[in-house]
Design an enzyme around this catalytic site. Structure first.
Site, PDB file in Angstrom:
ATOM      1  N   LYS A  14      -4.479  84.013 -45.364  1.00  9.21           N
ATOM      2  CA  LYS A  14      -4.834  84.772 -46.545  1.00  9.21           C
ATOM      3  C   LYS A  14      -4.329  84.094 -47.823  1.00  9.21           C
ATOM      4  O   LYS A  14      -4.773  84.406 -48.918  1.00  9.21           O
ATOM      5  CB  LYS A  14      -4.186  86.168 -46.486  1.00  9.21           C
ATOM      6  CG  LYS A  14      -4.597  87.009 -45.318  1.00  9.21           C
ATOM      7  CD  LYS A  14      -3.773  88.322 -45.311  1.00  9.21           C
ATOM      8  CE  LYS A  14      -3.902  89.028 -43.991  1.00  9.21           C
ATOM      9  NZ  LYS A  14      -2.927  90.143 -43.885  1.00  9.21           N
ATOM     10  N   GLY A  15      -3.381  83.185 -47.675  1.00 14.13           N
ATOM     11  CA  GLY A  15      -2.654  82.649 -48.822  1.00 14.13           C
ATOM     12  C   GLY A  15      -3.505  82.011 -49.901  1.00 14.13           C
ATOM     13  O   GLY A  15      -3.118  81.956 -51.060  1.00 14.13           O
TER      14      GLY A  15
ATOM     15  N   ASP B 167       3.576  72.703 -46.125  1.00 13.16           N
ATOM     16  CA  ASP B 167       5.007  72.748 -45.805  1.00 13.16           C
ATOM     17  C   ASP B 167       5.286  71.708 -44.719  1.00 13.16           C
ATOM     18  O   ASP B 167       5.333  70.516 -45.007  1.00 13.16           O
ATOM     19  CB  ASP B 167       5.338  74.183 -45.378  1.00 13.16           C
ATOM     20  CG  ASP B 167       6.806  74.426 -45.127  1.00 13.16           C
ATOM     21  OD1 ASP B 167       7.638  73.612 -45.542  1.00 13.16           O
ATOM     22  OD2 ASP B 167       7.141  75.452 -44.505  1.00 13.16           O
TER      23      ASP B 167
ATOM     24  N   PHE C 151      11.963  79.331 -50.507  1.00 13.94           N
ATOM     25  CA  PHE C 151      10.838  80.172 -50.117  1.00 13.94           C
ATOM     26  C   PHE C 151      10.251  80.833 -51.357  1.00 13.94           C
ATOM     27  O   PHE C 151      10.939  81.530 -52.092  1.00 13.94           O
ATOM     28  CB  PHE C 151      11.251  81.220 -49.093  1.00 13.94           C
ATOM     29  CG  PHE C 151      10.070  81.752 -48.350  1.00 13.94           C
ATOM     30  CD1 PHE C 151       9.484  81.001 -47.344  1.00 13.94           C
ATOM     31  CD2 PHE C 151       9.507  82.980 -48.677  1.00 13.94           C
ATOM     32  CE1 PHE C 151       8.354  81.463 -46.667  1.00 13.94           C
ATOM     33  CE2 PHE C 151       8.393  83.453 -48.007  1.00 13.94           C
ATOM     34  CZ  PHE C 151       7.824  82.699 -46.997  1.00 13.94           C
TER      35      PHE C 151
ATOM     36  N   GLU D 225      -5.621  75.318 -49.508  1.00 10.55           N
ATOM     37  CA  GLU D 225      -4.399  75.934 -48.976  1.00 10.55           C
ATOM     38  C   GLU D 225      -3.489  76.356 -50.118  1.00 10.55           C
ATOM     39  O   GLU D 225      -3.483  75.744 -51.175  1.00 10.55           O
ATOM     40  CB  GLU D 225      -3.642  74.898 -48.132  1.00 10.55           C
ATOM     41  CG  GLU D 225      -3.734  75.090 -46.631  1.00 10.55           C
ATOM     42  CD  GLU D 225      -2.812  76.185 -46.088  1.00 10.55           C
ATOM     43  OE1 GLU D 225      -2.542  77.174 -46.791  1.00 10.55           O
ATOM     44  OE2 GLU D 225      -2.374  76.033 -44.940  1.00 10.55           O
ATOM     45  N   ASP D 226      -2.691  77.357 -49.866  1.00 10.90           N
ATOM     46  CA  ASP D 226      -1.702  77.765 -50.855  1.00 10.90           C
ATOM     47  C   ASP D 226      -0.538  76.773 -50.924  1.00 10.90           C
ATOM     48  O   ASP D 226      -0.123  76.356 -51.988  1.00 10.90           O
ATOM     49  CB  ASP D 226      -1.180  79.190 -50.578  1.00 10.90           C
ATOM     50  CG  ASP D 226      -0.716  79.399 -49.127  1.00 10.90           C
ATOM     51  OD1 ASP D 226      -0.803  78.460 -48.304  1.00 10.90           O
ATOM     52  OD2 ASP D 226      -0.277  80.518 -48.813  1.00 10.90           O
TER      53      ASP D 226
HETATM   54  P1  IMP Z   1       2.973  74.459 -42.442  1.00  8.37           P
HETATM   55  O1  IMP Z   1       2.101  74.530 -41.232  1.00  8.37           O
HETATM   56  O2  IMP Z   1       4.423  74.381 -42.076  1.00  8.37           O
HETATM   57  O3  IMP Z   1       2.571  73.400 -43.427  1.00  8.37           O
HETATM   58  O4  IMP Z   1       2.893  75.883 -43.114  1.00  8.37           O
HETATM   59  C1  IMP Z   1       1.965  76.193 -44.075  1.00  8.37           C
HETATM   60  C2  IMP Z   1       1.930  77.685 -44.226  1.00  8.37           C
HETATM   61  O5  IMP Z   1       3.240  78.243 -44.196  1.00  8.37           O
HETATM   62  C3  IMP Z   1       1.366  78.069 -45.562  1.00  8.37           C
HETATM   63  O6  IMP Z   1      -0.019  78.228 -45.507  1.00  8.37           O
HETATM   64  C4  IMP Z   1       2.081  79.378 -45.843  1.00  8.37           C
HETATM   65  O7  IMP Z   1       1.365  80.441 -45.278  1.00  8.37           O
HETATM   66  C5  IMP Z   1       3.393  79.274 -45.138  1.00  8.37           C
HETATM   67  N1  IMP Z   1       4.488  78.924 -46.064  1.00  8.37           N
HETATM   68  C6  IMP Z   1       5.230  77.808 -46.090  1.00  8.37           C
HETATM   69  N2  IMP Z   1       6.162  77.821 -47.044  1.00  8.37           N
HETATM   70  C7  IMP Z   1       6.006  79.011 -47.672  1.00  8.37           C
HETATM   71  C8  IMP Z   1       6.685  79.638 -48.786  1.00  8.37           C
HETATM   72  O8  IMP Z   1       7.613  79.111 -49.432  1.00  8.37           O
HETATM   73  N3  IMP Z   1       6.223  80.853 -49.136  1.00  8.37           N
HETATM   74  C9  IMP Z   1       5.202  81.492 -48.486  1.00  8.37           C
HETATM   75  N4  IMP Z   1       4.543  80.943 -47.454  1.00  8.37           N
HETATM   76  C10 IMP Z   1       4.946  79.714 -47.040  1.00  8.37           C
HETATM   77 MG    MG Z   2      -0.741  80.554 -45.354  1.00 13.43          MG
END
Ligand code: IMP
Ligand code: MG
Length: 186
Positions: free
Chosen positions: A49-50, A109, A158, A105-106
């Site tokens: 949803k981000g 990470d 975060f 993507e939002d």
């Molecule tokens: P990744 O697979 O570790 O790159 O995670 C990406 C997803 O983790 C993003 O689409 C977010 O939904 C969530 N995410 C990672 N860091 C944050 C944060 O600081 N705040 C909120 N959501 C986060």
């Molecule tokens: Mg997300």
């Protein structure tokens, strides 16, 4: 005992990116995409949803013919660290064979979500796959993923707001902020 305040903004320790900063940057990103994809018809693929607030602003900043679609994937539970497991909760609706895809993507990470998604879309025959992320937590990268378009590199804190949540809350904050630590621990 709950440590949450009555209103959302009361839970914010500091504002990291203001509405104006977000607006200016997203406009730049939209213009760059419109330039790069001139004469083509890309498909913006939002990761729910981000993405929802960022994508709404990004596509309006890109004066280009395009298609829009969404997927819903989750790699996070209710906590603040990635589980490494990516689950598809809502799949693409149409055929993407031969299409130029811009994944929206939002935040990037660990990169696990997008790494998984990229191979998934390649498997469905996408001609090209670009990644547009509003935020990039570069220091936390585990998977080999690079953003083609990014708004801001953010520190390993975060963050919430402008679509990003903590346990499904704060997505509707108009700016991006850092939560007070007591909100996690309550
Ligand atoms: P990744 O697979 O570790 O790159 O995670 C990406 C997803 O983790 C993003 O689409 C977010 O939904 C969530 N995410 C990672 N860091 C944050 C944060 O600081 N705040 C909120 N959501 C986060
Ligand atoms: Mg997300």
């Amino acid at each position: 005992m709950s440590h949450k305040s009555e209103d959302m903004s009361g839970d914010i320790l500091k504002v990291l990116l203001t509405e104006q900063q977000l607006k200016d940057k997203v406009n730049e990103m939209g213009a760059a995409i419109a330039r790069d994809y001139a004469g083509r018809r890309p498909m913006f693929l939002g990761v729910l949803k981000g993405c929802f607030v960022f994508m709404a602003d990004l596509v309006r900043a890109a004066d280009i013919r395009c298609d829009l679609d969404f997927m819903c994937v989750s790699s996070y539970g209710a906590g603040t660290t990635s589980s490494g497991v990516v689950k598809i909760n809502l799949d693409l609706r149409g055929d993407i064979d031969g299409r130029d895809i811009i994944v929206v993507e939002d935040i990037l990470d660990s990169g696990r979500t997008l790494s998984y998604l990229r191979s998934y879309l390649q498997g469905k025959g996408a001609a090209s796959i670009a990644i547009a992320t509003l935020l990039d937590k570069l220091d936390r990268r585990v998977a080999d993923v690079k953003a083609d378009y990014f708004g801001f590199v953010v520190p390993d804190e975060f963050v919430v707001g402008y679509g990003l949540d903590y346990a499904e809350e704060y997505r509707n904050l108009p700016y991006i902020g850092v939560l007070k630590p007591e909100v996690y621990t309550s």
